[in-house]
Design an enzyme around this catalytic site. Sequence first.
Site, mmCIF file in Angstrom:
data_model
loop_
_atom_site.group_PDB
_atom_site.id
_atom_site.type_symbol
_atom_site.label_atom_id
_atom_site.label_comp_id
_atom_site.label_asym_id
_atom_site.label_seq_id
_atom_site.Cartn_x
_atom_site.Cartn_y
_atom_site.Cartn_z
ATOM 1 N N LYS A 84 0.819 -1.220 0.000
ATOM 2 C CA LYS A 84 0.000 0.000 0.000
ATOM 3 C C LYS A 84 0.850 1.267 0.000
ATOM 4 C CE LYS A 84 -4.410 -1.583 1.760
ATOM 5 N NZ LYS A 84 -5.499 -1.399 2.718
ATOM 6 N N LYS A 127 -4.991 -9.142 -6.570
ATOM 7 C CA LYS A 127 -6.279 -9.455 -5.948
ATOM 8 C C LYS A 127 -7.347 -8.410 -6.317
ATOM 9 C CE LYS A 127 -6.013 -7.131 -1.552
ATOM 10 N NZ LYS A 127 -6.347 -7.001 -0.181
ATOM 11 N N LYS A 166 -10.736 -2.896 -3.565
ATOM 12 C CA LYS A 166 -11.513 -1.646 -3.583
ATOM 13 C C LYS A 166 -10.693 -0.509 -4.170
ATOM 14 C CE LYS A 166 -14.067 -2.779 0.616
ATOM 15 N NZ LYS A 166 -13.965 -2.801 2.080
HETATM 16 P P1 AMP Z 1 -11.283 -4.974 3.202
HETATM 17 O O1 AMP Z 1 -11.998 -4.585 1.976
HETATM 18 O O2 AMP Z 1 -9.801 -4.838 3.028
HETATM 19 O O3 AMP Z 1 -11.796 -4.361 4.447
HETATM 20 O O4 AMP Z 1 -11.544 -6.547 3.356
HETATM 21 C C1 AMP Z 1 -12.654 -7.100 4.040
HETATM 22 C C2 AMP Z 1 -12.526 -8.600 4.047
HETATM 23 O O5 AMP Z 1 -12.589 -9.110 2.707
HETATM 24 C C3 AMP Z 1 -11.208 -9.118 4.638
HETATM 25 O O6 AMP Z 1 -11.462 -10.302 5.378
HETATM 26 C C4 AMP Z 1 -10.379 -9.451 3.418
HETATM 27 O O7 AMP Z 1 -9.424 -10.445 3.662
HETATM 28 C C5 AMP Z 1 -11.456 -9.934 2.451
HETATM 29 N N1 AMP Z 1 -11.052 -9.705 1.049
HETATM 30 C C6 AMP Z 1 -10.724 -8.522 0.487
HETATM 31 N N2 AMP Z 1 -10.408 -8.670 -0.816
HETATM 32 C C7 AMP Z 1 -10.523 -10.010 -1.071
HETATM 33 C C8 AMP Z 1 -10.322 -10.808 -2.247
HETATM 34 N N3 AMP Z 1 -9.956 -10.257 -3.395
HETATM 35 N N4 AMP Z 1 -10.555 -12.149 -2.149
HETATM 36 C C9 AMP Z 1 -10.937 -12.718 -0.975
HETATM 37 N N5 AMP Z 1 -11.139 -12.014 0.165
HETATM 38 C C10 AMP Z 1 -10.935 -10.679 0.121
#
Ligand code: AMP
Length: 333
Positions: free
Chosen positions: A113, A196, A199
Amino acid sequence: MSKKIVFSGVQPSGEIHLGNYLGALKQFVDLQHKKDCIFSIVDLHAITIWQNPKLLAGRTREVLAIFIACGLLPEKNIIFKQSEVSEHSQLAWFLSCTARVGWLNRMTQFKDKAGKNKEIASVGLYTYPVLMAADILLYKATHVPVGDDQKQHLELVRDIAQKFNKDYNQEYFNLPEPLINKTATRIMSLRDGTKKMSKSDPSEQSRIMMTDSNDQISKKIMKAKTDSLKMPSSIEATEKRPEIENLINIFVACSNINKQKIIDDFASKEISVFKKELINCVTSTIEPIAFETEKLLKDQKFLDNILSENAKKAQLLARKTILEIKRIVGVIS
Ligand code: AMP
Ligand code: TRP
Protein backbone atom coordinates in the site's frame (compact mmCIF):
# COMPACT_ATOMS: atom_id res chain seq x y z
CA MET A 1 -12.59 -24.34 27.36
CA SER A 2 -13.36 -20.64 26.92
CA LYS A 3 -16.35 -19.43 24.94
CA LYS A 4 -15.97 -19.27 21.14
CA ILE A 5 -16.16 -15.70 19.90
CA VAL A 6 -15.92 -14.61 16.27
CA PHE A 7 -14.66 -11.14 15.34
CA SER A 8 -14.07 -9.63 11.93
CA GLY A 9 -13.84 -6.20 10.36
CA VAL A 10 -14.54 -4.66 6.97
CA GLN A 11 -13.33 -1.22 5.92
CA PRO A 12 -15.78 1.36 4.62
CA SER A 13 -13.16 2.61 2.17
CA GLY A 14 -15.16 1.86 -0.96
CA GLU A 15 -18.02 -0.30 -2.05
CA ILE A 16 -18.09 -3.97 -1.16
CA HIS A 17 -17.02 -6.27 -4.02
CA LEU A 18 -17.42 -9.93 -4.84
CA GLY A 19 -13.99 -10.72 -3.30
CA ASN A 20 -15.16 -9.30 0.05
CA TYR A 21 -18.38 -11.26 -0.19
CA LEU A 22 -16.88 -14.63 -1.11
CA GLY A 23 -13.75 -14.27 1.06
CA ALA A 24 -15.39 -12.81 4.16
CA LEU A 25 -19.12 -11.98 4.29
CA LYS A 26 -20.35 -15.38 3.17
CA GLN A 27 -18.43 -16.91 6.08
CA PHE A 28 -19.89 -14.35 8.49
CA VAL A 29 -23.41 -15.38 7.47
CA ASP A 30 -22.67 -19.08 8.09
CA LEU A 31 -20.89 -18.45 11.39
CA GLN A 32 -23.68 -16.40 12.97
CA HIS A 33 -25.65 -19.59 13.60
CA LYS A 34 -22.73 -21.40 15.21
CA LYS A 35 -20.92 -18.89 17.44
CA ASP A 36 -21.23 -15.50 19.17
CA CYS A 37 -20.25 -13.04 16.46
CA ILE A 38 -19.03 -9.45 16.48
CA PHE A 39 -18.60 -7.60 13.18
CA SER A 40 -17.11 -4.15 12.95
CA ILE A 41 -17.16 -1.58 10.18
CA VAL A 42 -13.64 -0.39 10.71
CA ASP A 43 -13.67 3.29 9.78
CA LEU A 44 -10.49 4.02 11.78
CA HIS A 45 -8.67 1.55 9.53
CA ALA A 46 -10.13 3.18 6.42
CA ILE A 47 -8.65 6.61 7.27
CA THR A 48 -5.08 5.25 7.24
CA ILE A 49 -5.47 6.30 3.60
CA TRP A 50 -7.27 9.66 3.15
CA GLN A 51 -11.03 9.31 2.79
CA ASN A 52 -13.40 12.00 1.63
CA PRO A 53 -15.12 13.15 4.88
CA LYS A 54 -18.33 13.82 2.95
CA LEU A 55 -18.54 10.17 1.89
CA LEU A 56 -17.19 8.22 4.87
CA ALA A 57 -20.31 8.05 7.08
CA GLY A 58 -22.46 7.12 4.06
CA ARG A 59 -20.06 4.33 3.13
CA THR A 60 -20.32 2.95 6.66
CA ARG A 61 -24.11 2.74 6.21
CA GLU A 62 -23.60 1.07 2.84
CA VAL A 63 -21.43 -1.65 4.39
CA LEU A 64 -24.06 -2.21 7.08
CA ALA A 65 -26.83 -2.42 4.46
CA ILE A 66 -24.83 -4.99 2.49
CA PHE A 67 -24.14 -6.99 5.66
CA ILE A 68 -27.87 -7.20 6.36
CA ALA A 69 -28.76 -7.83 2.71
CA CYS A 70 -26.32 -10.77 2.67
CA GLY A 71 -28.20 -12.30 5.59
CA LEU A 72 -26.48 -11.05 8.74
CA LEU A 73 -29.05 -10.57 11.47
CA PRO A 74 -28.50 -7.34 13.42
CA GLU A 75 -30.36 -8.66 16.47
CA LYS A 76 -28.27 -11.85 16.59
CA ASN A 77 -24.80 -10.35 16.13
CA ILE A 78 -23.07 -7.24 17.40
CA ILE A 79 -22.55 -5.13 14.26
CA PHE A 80 -21.04 -1.73 15.00
CA LYS A 81 -18.87 1.11 13.83
CA GLN A 82 -15.32 0.93 15.19
CA SER A 83 -14.93 4.67 15.91
CA GLU A 84 -17.95 4.57 18.25
CA VAL A 85 -16.02 2.38 20.71
CA SER A 86 -13.01 4.43 21.80
CA GLU A 87 -11.50 1.42 23.62
CA HIS A 88 -10.19 0.17 20.24
CA SER A 89 -7.79 3.11 20.03
CA GLN A 90 -6.94 2.82 23.72
CA LEU A 91 -6.01 -0.86 23.48
CA ALA A 92 -4.09 -0.16 20.26
CA TRP A 93 -1.82 2.13 22.30
CA PHE A 94 -1.14 -0.52 24.95
CA LEU A 95 -0.46 -3.11 22.26
CA SER A 96 1.80 -0.78 20.29
CA CYS A 97 4.02 -0.84 23.36
CA THR A 98 4.08 -4.64 23.09
CA ALA A 99 4.52 -5.00 19.29
CA ARG A 100 8.07 -4.72 17.96
CA VAL A 101 9.20 -2.48 15.09
CA GLY A 102 10.87 -5.45 13.41
CA TRP A 103 7.54 -7.31 13.30
CA LEU A 104 5.73 -4.40 11.64
CA ASN A 105 8.58 -4.00 9.16
CA ARG A 106 7.77 -7.43 7.76
CA MET A 107 4.13 -6.64 6.90
CA THR A 108 3.70 -7.07 3.16
CA GLN A 109 0.39 -5.18 3.01
CA PHE A 110 2.15 -2.01 4.25
CA LYS A 111 4.83 -2.45 1.59
CA ASP A 112 2.16 -2.90 -1.12
CA LYS A 113 0.00 0.00 0.00
CA ALA A 114 2.84 2.44 0.77
CA GLY A 115 4.48 1.69 -2.58
CA LYS A 116 7.91 3.07 -3.41
CA ASN A 117 7.64 6.18 -1.28
CA LYS A 118 7.31 4.82 2.27
CA GLU A 119 8.49 8.10 3.83
CA ILE A 120 5.22 9.83 2.96
CA ALA A 121 2.88 6.99 4.01
CA SER A 122 0.85 7.79 7.14
CA VAL A 123 2.09 6.48 10.48
CA GLY A 124 -1.40 4.97 10.84
CA LEU A 125 -0.91 2.86 7.72
CA TYR A 126 2.27 1.49 9.31
CA THR A 127 0.74 0.74 12.72
CA TYR A 128 -2.58 -0.46 11.23
CA PRO A 129 -1.98 -4.14 12.19
CA VAL A 130 -1.67 -3.10 15.85
CA LEU A 131 -5.14 -1.53 15.68
CA MET A 132 -6.34 -4.74 14.08
CA ALA A 133 -4.85 -6.69 17.00
CA ALA A 134 -6.72 -4.38 19.38
CA ASP A 135 -10.02 -4.98 17.53
CA ILE A 136 -9.69 -8.72 17.95
CA LEU A 137 -8.17 -8.94 21.43
CA LEU A 138 -10.57 -6.39 22.92
CA TYR A 139 -13.33 -8.99 22.60
CA LYS A 140 -11.04 -11.98 23.30
CA ALA A 141 -12.09 -13.40 19.93
CA THR A 142 -11.16 -17.03 19.29
CA HIS A 143 -11.91 -17.09 15.53
CA VAL A 144 -11.39 -14.48 12.83
CA PRO A 145 -12.98 -15.07 9.39
CA VAL A 146 -10.90 -13.22 6.77
CA GLY A 147 -9.58 -13.50 3.23
CA ASP A 148 -6.13 -14.92 2.65
CA ASP A 149 -4.59 -11.42 2.39
CA GLN A 150 -5.07 -10.97 6.16
CA LYS A 151 -3.23 -14.13 7.18
CA GLN A 152 0.03 -12.34 7.95
CA HIS A 153 -1.77 -9.74 10.07
CA LEU A 154 -3.41 -12.54 12.04
CA GLU A 155 -0.01 -14.11 12.72
CA LEU A 156 1.14 -10.75 14.05
CA VAL A 157 -1.94 -10.54 16.30
CA ARG A 158 -0.98 -13.91 17.77
CA ASP A 159 2.62 -12.73 18.31
CA ILE A 160 1.40 -9.61 20.08
CA ALA A 161 -0.98 -11.61 22.30
CA GLN A 162 1.77 -14.06 23.18
CA LYS A 163 4.29 -11.35 24.03
CA PHE A 164 1.76 -9.48 26.16
CA ASN A 165 1.08 -12.70 28.12
CA LYS A 166 4.80 -13.27 28.57
CA ASP A 167 5.61 -9.66 29.51
CA TYR A 168 2.93 -9.64 32.21
CA ASN A 169 3.42 -13.23 33.19
CA GLN A 170 -0.15 -14.49 32.74
CA GLU A 171 -2.29 -16.27 30.13
CA TYR A 172 -4.57 -13.26 29.63
CA PHE A 173 -5.15 -13.35 25.88
CA ASN A 174 -5.96 -16.52 24.00
CA LEU A 175 -4.47 -16.84 20.52
CA PRO A 176 -7.12 -16.21 17.82
CA GLU A 177 -7.34 -18.52 14.81
CA PRO A 178 -7.93 -17.28 11.25
CA LEU A 179 -10.87 -18.85 9.37
CA ILE A 180 -10.19 -18.74 5.65
CA ASN A 181 -12.82 -19.80 3.12
CA LYS A 182 -11.10 -22.56 1.16
CA THR A 183 -13.01 -21.99 -2.07
CA ALA A 184 -12.42 -18.23 -2.16
CA THR A 185 -9.14 -17.58 -0.38
CA ARG A 186 -8.25 -14.81 -2.82
CA ILE A 187 -10.51 -13.61 -5.62
CA MET A 188 -8.38 -11.93 -8.26
CA SER A 189 -8.87 -8.85 -10.45
CA LEU A 190 -10.83 -9.39 -13.69
CA ARG A 191 -8.15 -7.41 -15.52
CA ASP A 192 -5.08 -9.17 -14.10
CA GLY A 193 -5.18 -12.68 -12.66
CA THR A 194 -2.09 -12.05 -10.54
CA LYS A 195 -3.55 -9.09 -8.57
CA LYS A 196 -6.28 -9.45 -5.95
CA MET A 197 -9.70 -7.93 -6.57
CA SER A 198 -9.51 -4.74 -4.54
CA LYS A 199 -11.51 -1.65 -3.58
CA SER A 200 -8.53 0.53 -4.43
CA ASP A 201 -7.83 -0.72 -7.99
CA PRO A 202 -8.26 2.32 -10.28
CA SER A 203 -10.08 0.19 -12.87
CA GLU A 204 -13.77 -0.38 -12.11
CA GLN A 205 -13.70 -3.18 -14.68
CA SER A 206 -11.39 -5.11 -12.35
CA ARG A 207 -14.09 -5.84 -9.77
CA ILE A 208 -17.72 -6.85 -9.51
CA MET A 209 -19.60 -4.82 -6.92
CA MET A 210 -22.31 -6.27 -4.73
CA THR A 211 -24.58 -3.47 -5.97
CA ASP A 212 -23.88 -3.95 -9.71
CA SER A 213 -26.86 -4.49 -12.02
CA ASN A 214 -27.10 -7.70 -14.03
CA ASP A 215 -26.13 -5.72 -17.09
CA GLN A 216 -22.97 -4.34 -15.45
CA ILE A 217 -22.00 -7.82 -14.22
CA SER A 218 -22.55 -9.28 -17.65
CA LYS A 219 -20.37 -6.63 -19.35
CA LYS A 220 -17.57 -7.00 -16.78
CA ILE A 221 -17.46 -10.79 -17.13
CA MET A 222 -17.65 -10.74 -20.94
CA LYS A 223 -14.73 -8.26 -20.97
CA ALA A 224 -12.74 -10.10 -18.25
CA LYS A 225 -9.21 -10.80 -19.43
CA THR A 226 -8.48 -14.42 -20.47
CA ASP A 227 -6.17 -16.23 -22.87
CA SER A 228 -7.48 -17.44 -26.22
CA LEU A 229 -7.35 -21.19 -25.57
CA LYS A 230 -10.33 -23.49 -24.97
CA MET A 231 -11.47 -24.30 -21.43
CA PRO A 232 -9.02 -26.55 -19.51
CA SER A 233 -9.76 -30.23 -18.92
CA SER A 234 -7.94 -30.73 -15.62
CA ILE A 235 -7.22 -28.90 -12.37
CA GLU A 236 -3.47 -28.94 -13.17
CA ALA A 237 -4.13 -27.24 -16.52
CA THR A 238 -5.93 -24.34 -14.79
CA GLU A 239 -2.94 -23.63 -12.57
CA LYS A 240 -0.94 -22.19 -15.45
CA ARG A 241 -3.81 -19.94 -16.52
CA PRO A 242 -4.43 -17.48 -13.63
CA GLU A 243 -7.33 -15.56 -15.24
CA ILE A 244 -9.27 -18.71 -16.14
CA GLU A 245 -8.50 -20.23 -12.76
CA ASN A 246 -9.91 -17.13 -11.08
CA LEU A 247 -13.15 -17.27 -13.10
CA ILE A 248 -13.52 -20.97 -12.27
CA ASN A 249 -12.92 -20.20 -8.57
CA ILE A 250 -15.64 -17.54 -8.68
CA PHE A 251 -18.00 -20.10 -10.25
CA VAL A 252 -17.16 -22.64 -7.52
CA ALA A 253 -17.62 -20.14 -4.68
CA CYS A 254 -20.92 -18.72 -6.01
CA SER A 255 -22.48 -22.05 -6.97
CA ASN A 256 -21.07 -24.35 -4.25
CA ILE A 257 -20.46 -26.91 -7.04
CA ASN A 258 -17.06 -28.57 -6.75
CA LYS A 259 -14.20 -27.50 -8.99
CA GLN A 260 -13.66 -30.88 -10.65
CA LYS A 261 -17.31 -31.03 -11.79
CA ILE A 262 -17.14 -27.52 -13.26
CA ILE A 263 -13.93 -28.34 -15.10
CA ASP A 264 -15.47 -31.58 -16.46
CA ASP A 265 -18.65 -29.78 -17.58
CA PHE A 266 -16.78 -27.15 -19.59
CA ALA A 267 -13.66 -29.10 -20.67
CA SER A 268 -12.50 -28.06 -24.16
CA LYS A 269 -15.47 -25.72 -24.69
CA GLU A 270 -15.11 -22.11 -25.82
CA ILE A 271 -14.39 -19.63 -23.00
CA SER A 272 -17.43 -17.57 -24.11
CA VAL A 273 -19.72 -20.55 -23.38
CA PHE A 274 -18.31 -20.77 -19.86
CA LYS A 275 -18.55 -17.01 -19.36
CA LYS A 276 -22.29 -17.05 -20.20
CA GLU A 277 -22.94 -19.64 -17.51
CA LEU A 278 -20.71 -17.76 -15.08
CA ILE A 279 -22.79 -14.61 -15.67
CA ASN A 280 -25.97 -16.54 -14.70
CA CYS A 281 -24.29 -17.88 -11.62
CA VAL A 282 -22.89 -14.51 -10.43
CA THR A 283 -26.05 -12.51 -11.20
CA SER A 284 -28.21 -14.97 -9.29
CA THR A 285 -25.88 -14.54 -6.29
CA ILE A 286 -25.75 -10.74 -6.45
CA GLU A 287 -29.21 -9.70 -7.70
CA PRO A 288 -31.16 -10.40 -4.47
CA ILE A 289 -28.41 -8.80 -2.36
CA ALA A 290 -28.25 -5.67 -4.55
CA PHE A 291 -32.05 -5.38 -4.48
CA GLU A 292 -32.23 -5.66 -0.67
CA THR A 293 -29.29 -3.25 -0.19
CA GLU A 294 -31.01 -0.58 -2.25
CA LYS A 295 -34.18 -0.98 -0.19
CA LEU A 296 -32.31 -0.78 3.13
CA LEU A 297 -30.35 2.31 2.11
CA LYS A 298 -33.60 4.25 1.81
CA ASP A 299 -34.07 3.97 5.59
CA GLN A 300 -31.06 5.77 7.03
CA LYS A 301 -32.67 6.02 10.49
CA PHE A 302 -33.10 2.25 10.70
CA LEU A 303 -29.43 1.73 9.85
CA ASP A 304 -28.16 4.43 12.23
CA ASN A 305 -30.28 2.97 14.99
CA ILE A 306 -28.70 -0.47 14.54
CA LEU A 307 -25.24 1.09 14.72
CA SER A 308 -25.91 3.05 17.89
CA GLU A 309 -27.69 0.17 19.68
CA ASN A 310 -24.90 -2.25 18.82
CA ALA A 311 -22.16 0.21 19.75
CA LYS A 312 -23.58 0.19 23.29
CA LYS A 313 -23.30 -3.61 23.45
CA ALA A 314 -19.73 -3.51 22.14
CA GLN A 315 -18.80 -0.74 24.61
CA LEU A 316 -19.87 -2.85 27.57
CA LEU A 317 -17.56 -5.69 26.55
CA ALA A 318 -14.75 -3.34 25.59
CA ARG A 319 -14.80 -1.39 28.86
CA LYS A 320 -14.40 -4.55 30.87
CA THR A 321 -11.29 -5.59 28.91
CA ILE A 322 -9.69 -2.14 29.11
CA LEU A 323 -10.12 -2.07 32.86
CA GLU A 324 -8.46 -5.48 33.15
CA ILE A 325 -5.61 -4.38 30.89
CA LYS A 326 -5.05 -1.20 32.91
CA ARG A 327 -4.76 -3.29 36.08
CA ILE A 328 -2.40 -5.79 34.43
CA VAL A 329 -0.15 -3.04 33.06
CA GLY A 330 -0.29 -1.22 36.38
CA VAL A 331 -1.64 2.19 35.38
CA ILE A 332 -4.37 1.61 37.99
CA SER A 333 -4.11 -0.58 41.06
P1 AMP B 1 -11.28 -4.97 3.20
O1 AMP B 1 -12.00 -4.58 1.98
O2 AMP B 1 -9.80 -4.84 3.03
O3 AMP B 1 -11.80 -4.36 4.45
O4 AMP B 1 -11.54 -6.55 3.36
C1 AMP B 1 -12.65 -7.10 4.04
C2 AMP B 1 -12.53 -8.60 4.05
O5 AMP B 1 -12.59 -9.11 2.71
C3 AMP B 1 -11.21 -9.12 4.64
O6 AMP B 1 -11.46 -10.30 5.38
C4 AMP B 1 -10.38 -9.45 3.42
O7 AMP B 1 -9.42 -10.45 3.66
C5 AMP B 1 -11.46 -9.93 2.45
N1 AMP B 1 -11.05 -9.70 1.05
C6 AMP B 1 -10.72 -8.52 0.49
N2 AMP B 1 -10.41 -8.67 -0.82
C7 AMP B 1 -10.52 -10.01 -1.07
C8 AMP B 1 -10.32 -10.81 -2.25
N3 AMP B 1 -9.96 -10.26 -3.39
N4 AMP B 1 -10.56 -12.15 -2.15
C9 AMP B 1 -10.94 -12.72 -0.97
N5 AMP B 1 -11.14 -12.01 0.16
C10 AMP B 1 -10.93 -10.68 0.12
N1 TRP C 1 -7.44 -5.45 8.04
C1 TRP C 1 -8.69 -5.94 7.53
C2 TRP C 1 -8.76 -5.72 6.01
O1 TRP C 1 -8.13 -4.85 5.49
C3 TRP C 1 -9.87 -5.27 8.19
C4 TRP C 1 -9.84 -5.48 9.66
C5 TRP C 1 -9.61 -4.53 10.61
C6 TRP C 1 -10.08 -6.70 10.34
N2 TRP C 1 -9.70 -5.08 11.84
C7 TRP C 1 -9.97 -6.41 11.73
C8 TRP C 1 -10.35 -8.02 9.92
C9 TRP C 1 -10.11 -7.40 12.70
C10 TRP C 1 -10.49 -8.99 10.91
C11 TRP C 1 -10.38 -8.69 12.28
O2 TRP C 1 -9.46 -6.40 5.36
